[in-house]
Design a protein around this motif. Structure first.
Motif, PDB file in Angstrom:
ATOM      1  N   ASN A  29       0.798  -1.221   0.000  1.00 42.00           N
ATOM      2  CA  ASN A  29       0.000   0.000   0.000  1.00 42.00           C
ATOM      3  C   ASN A  29       0.833   1.274   0.000  1.00 42.00           C
ATOM      4  O   ASN A  29       0.433   2.273  -0.611  1.00 42.00           O
ATOM      5  N   SER A  30       1.972   1.253   0.685  1.00 40.34           N
ATOM      6  CA  SER A  30       2.776   2.468   0.720  1.00 40.34           C
ATOM      7  C   SER A  30       4.216   2.146   1.090  1.00 40.34           C
ATOM      8  O   SER A  30       4.494   1.171   1.790  1.00 40.34           O
ATOM      9  N   ILE A  31       5.102   2.984   0.581  1.00 40.61           N
ATOM     10  CA  ILE A  31       6.526   2.949   0.910  1.00 40.61           C
ATOM     11  C   ILE A  31       6.905   4.358   1.327  1.00 40.61           C
ATOM     12  O   ILE A  31       6.684   5.315   0.567  1.00 40.61           O
ATOM     13  N   MET A  32       7.439   4.512   2.510  1.00 34.26           N
ATOM     14  CA  MET A  32       7.849   5.835   2.974  1.00 34.26           C
ATOM     15  C   MET A  32       9.229   5.749   3.605  1.00 34.26           C
ATOM     16  O   MET A  32       9.696   4.679   3.987  1.00 34.26           O
ATOM     17  N   ALA A  33       9.882   6.891   3.677  1.00 32.47           N
ATOM     18  CA  ALA A  33      11.199   6.964   4.305  1.00 32.47           C
ATOM     19  C   ALA A  33      11.305   8.275   5.070  1.00 32.47           C
ATOM     20  O   ALA A  33      10.851   9.318   4.597  1.00 32.47           O
ATOM     21  N   GLY A  34      11.897   8.203   6.252  1.00 27.71           N
ATOM     22  CA  GLY A  34      12.044   9.397   7.076  1.00 27.71           C
ATOM     23  C   GLY A  34      12.576   9.053   8.442  1.00 27.71           C
ATOM     24  O   GLY A  34      13.360   8.115   8.598  1.00 27.71           O
ATOM     25  N   TRP A  35      12.102   9.812   9.456  1.00 27.90           N
ATOM     26  CA  TRP A  35      12.629   9.649  10.812  1.00 27.90           C
ATOM     27  C   TRP A  35      11.507   9.560  11.838  1.00 27.90           C
ATOM     28  O   TRP A  35      10.506  10.256  11.749  1.00 27.90           O
ATOM     29  N   GLU A  36      11.707   8.725  12.826  1.00 21.45           N
ATOM     30  CA  GLU A  36      11.082   8.877  14.123  1.00 21.45           C
ATOM     31  C   GLU A  36      12.079   9.707  14.917  1.00 21.45           C
ATOM     32  O   GLU A  36      13.224   9.297  15.074  1.00 21.45           O
ATOM     33  N   PHE A  37      11.659  10.868  15.397  1.00 27.37           N
ATOM     34  CA  PHE A  37      12.648  11.807  15.898  1.00 27.37           C
ATOM     35  C   PHE A  37      12.348  12.312  17.299  1.00 27.37           C
ATOM     36  O   PHE A  37      11.204  12.403  17.730  1.00 27.37           O
ATOM     37  N   GLY A  38      13.440  12.640  18.004  1.00 31.04           N
ATOM     38  CA  GLY A  38      13.423  13.474  19.185  1.00 31.04           C
ATOM     39  C   GLY A  38      14.083  14.792  18.817  1.00 31.04           C
ATOM     40  O   GLY A  38      14.381  15.043  17.655  1.00 31.04           O
ATOM     41  N   PRO A  39      14.334  15.680  19.788  1.00 34.87           N
ATOM     42  CA  PRO A  39      14.915  16.983  19.476  1.00 34.87           C
ATOM     43  C   PRO A  39      16.202  16.868  18.658  1.00 34.87           C
ATOM     44  O   PRO A  39      17.078  16.063  18.965  1.00 34.87           O
ATOM     45  N   GLY A  40      16.303  17.673  17.607  1.00 38.23           N
ATOM     46  CA  GLY A  40      17.473  17.671  16.748  1.00 38.23           C
ATOM     47  C   GLY A  40      17.118  18.164  15.357  1.00 38.23           C
ATOM     48  O   GLY A  40      16.001  18.635  15.115  1.00 38.23           O
ATOM     49  N   ASP A  41      18.068  18.072  14.441  1.00 40.93           N
ATOM     50  CA  ASP A  41      17.875  18.503  13.054  1.00 40.93           C
ATOM     51  C   ASP A  41      18.066  17.304  12.129  1.00 40.93           C
ATOM     52  O   ASP A  41      19.050  16.583  12.242  1.00 40.93           O
ATOM     53  N   TYR A  42      17.146  17.123  11.193  1.00 43.70           N
ATOM     54  CA  TYR A  42      17.142  15.936  10.347  1.00 43.70           C
ATOM     55  C   TYR A  42      16.941  16.359   8.895  1.00 43.70           C
ATOM     56  O   TYR A  42      16.009  17.092   8.579  1.00 43.70           O
ATOM     57  N   THR A  43      17.829  15.889   8.040  1.00 43.75           N
ATOM     58  CA  THR A  43      17.811  16.314   6.644  1.00 43.75           C
ATOM     59  C   THR A  43      17.938  15.103   5.733  1.00 43.75           C
ATOM     60  O   THR A  43      18.806  14.256   5.944  1.00 43.75           O
ATOM     61  N   ALA A  44      17.088  15.055   4.708  1.00 42.05           N
ATOM     62  CA  ALA A  44      17.225  14.054   3.662  1.00 42.05           C
ATOM     63  C   ALA A  44      17.972  14.665   2.495  1.00 42.05           C
ATOM     64  O   ALA A  44      17.656  15.771   2.053  1.00 42.05           O
ATOM     65  N   HIS A  45      18.974  13.947   2.000  1.00 42.31           N
ATOM     66  CA  HIS A  45      19.701  14.399   0.816  1.00 42.31           C
ATOM     67  C   HIS A  45      19.082  13.844  -0.455  1.00 42.31           C
ATOM     68  O   HIS A  45      19.270  14.404  -1.520  1.00 42.31           O
ATOM     69  N   SER A  46      18.355  12.760  -0.354  1.00 41.28           N
ATOM     70  CA  SER A  46      17.628  12.247  -1.513  1.00 41.28           C
ATOM     71  C   SER A  46      16.610  11.213  -1.055  1.00 41.28           C
ATOM     72  O   SER A  46      16.798  10.544  -0.040  1.00 41.28           O
ATOM     73  N   TRP A  47      15.556  11.097  -1.827  1.00 42.65           N
ATOM     74  CA  TRP A  47      14.549  10.064  -1.588  1.00 42.65           C
ATOM     75  C   TRP A  47      13.867   9.781  -2.913  1.00 42.65           C
ATOM     76  O   TRP A  47      13.516  10.705  -3.649  1.00 42.65           O
ATOM     77  N   GLY A  48      13.713   8.523  -3.236  1.00 52.31           N
ATOM     78  CA  GLY A  48      13.024   8.203  -4.472  1.00 52.31           C
ATOM     79  C   GLY A  48      12.643   6.749  -4.556  1.00 52.31           C
ATOM     80  O   GLY A  48      13.231   5.902  -3.896  1.00 52.31           O
ATOM     81  N   THR A  49      11.646   6.460  -5.359  1.00 51.28           N
ATOM     82  CA  THR A  49      11.221   5.091  -5.617  1.00 51.28           C
ATOM     83  C   THR A  49      10.898   4.951  -7.097  1.00 51.28           C
ATOM     84  O   THR A  49      10.477   5.917  -7.749  1.00 51.28           O
ATOM     85  N   ALA A  50      11.134   3.785  -7.639  1.00 52.53           N
ATOM     86  CA  ALA A  50      10.873   3.545  -9.050  1.00 52.53           C
ATOM     87  C   ALA A  50      10.554   2.072  -9.257  1.00 52.53           C
ATOM     88  O   ALA A  50      10.998   1.211  -8.502  1.00 52.53           O
ATOM     89  N   GLY A  51       9.785   1.782 -10.263  1.00 50.69           N
ATOM     90  CA  GLY A  51       9.539   0.417 -10.658  1.00 50.69           C
ATOM     91  C   GLY A  51       8.483  -0.313  -9.858  1.00 50.69           C
ATOM     92  O   GLY A  51       8.428  -1.541  -9.887  1.00 50.69           O
ATOM     93  N   PHE A  52       7.601   0.422  -9.182  1.00 51.64           N
ATOM     94  CA  PHE A  52       6.544  -0.234  -8.421  1.00 51.64           C
ATOM     95  C   PHE A  52       5.203  -0.151  -9.155  1.00 51.64           C
ATOM     96  O   PHE A  52       4.228  -0.680  -8.688  1.00 51.64           O
TER      97      PHE A  52
END
Length: 238
Positions: free
Chosen positions: A215-238
């Motif tokens: 049903n879904s594909i996701m990417a990220g963080w479960e986070f506490g205090p701080g700074d969080y950065t994604a440099h890339s995210w992608g999906t293909a071929g589904f």
């Protein structure tokens, strides 16, 4: 995503799993930018599909980019839901991240993947959750068993999947669903490749069949205090 900080967080997770996320759509023309604050102050941000994240001064929660359908929300471009047996083994997905929790805080950088007998349920989580932890600090996965010190006990260790080795944890929810967590022993902080080895592992464990829906594909963080950065995210071929 659900927090994994011992028994207090486990109880919170049991409550959260039945709660509709408070989310918003960002400017992406491809993905759904999903975020959920559980406390404190956190500011999510989105520049483009390769640059997004959260600055969390005191906050907790999760933030992720989503391909697919989740809780009635749909990413702008997706071919999901799709039966597992119809997913090409040549699928490809990638996630590269940096995360900087404040001293003594916690985080996990993870894929969160949902599979269910039905396509895109709107009033609950999908029955099976696959999490692929690429890095983490001061937290632990959900597990059916914990040792005397409160450490999660893996169901399997040093399992080779997709060219890496993983420790794998299993948790059974009261509704009969499962969370299957794959922890990268190298804590690489990134992934690029096919997700089929992870799908096959769950099928071999009997948690779902090829007729169940991705049903879904996701990417990220479960986070506490701080700074969080994604440099890339992608999906293909589904």
């Amino acid at each position: 995503m659900k927090f994994r900080l011992g028994w207090a967080a486990l109880l919170a997770a049991l409550a959260l799993v039945f709660t509709l996320p408070n989310s918003a759509v960002a400017a992406s023309s491809t993905y759904w930018f999903k975020h959920y604050a559980t406390g404190g102050n956190a500011s999510t941000w989105y520049s483009d599909d390769n640059n997004w994240g959260v600055n969390s001064s005191t906050g907790t929660g999760f933030v992720a980019m989503v391909n697919g359908k989740d809780w009635g929300w749909t990413s702008p471009v997706t071919t999901l839901p799709k039966k597992i047996r119809d997913v090409s083994p040549d699928n490809n997905t990638w996630f590269s991240q940096s995360a900087w929790p404040k001293s003594g805080s916690y985080y996990d950088a993870t894929y969160d993947i949902f599979i269910d007998p039905y396509p895109a349920p709107t009033d609950r989580n999908s029955k099976t959750e696959l999490m692929i932890w690429l890095n983490w600090y001061n937290t632990k996965p959900l597990a059916d068993h914990y040792d005397a010190n409160g450490n999660a006990i893996p169901a399997a260790t040093n399992v080779s999947l997709g060219g890496r080795t993983w420790d794998i944890y299993e948790y059974t929810w009261s509704n009969g669903g499962h969370t299957l967590s794959f922890l990268d022993r190298s804590r690489s902080g990134w992934w690029s490749g096919s997700l089929t080895p992870f799908f096959n592992y769950g099928m071999n464990r009997g948690f779902y069949t090829g007729d169940h829906y991705l049903n879904s594909i996701m990417a990220g963080w479960e986070f506490g205090p701080g700074d969080y950065t994604a440099h890339s995210w992608g999906t293909a071929g589904f």
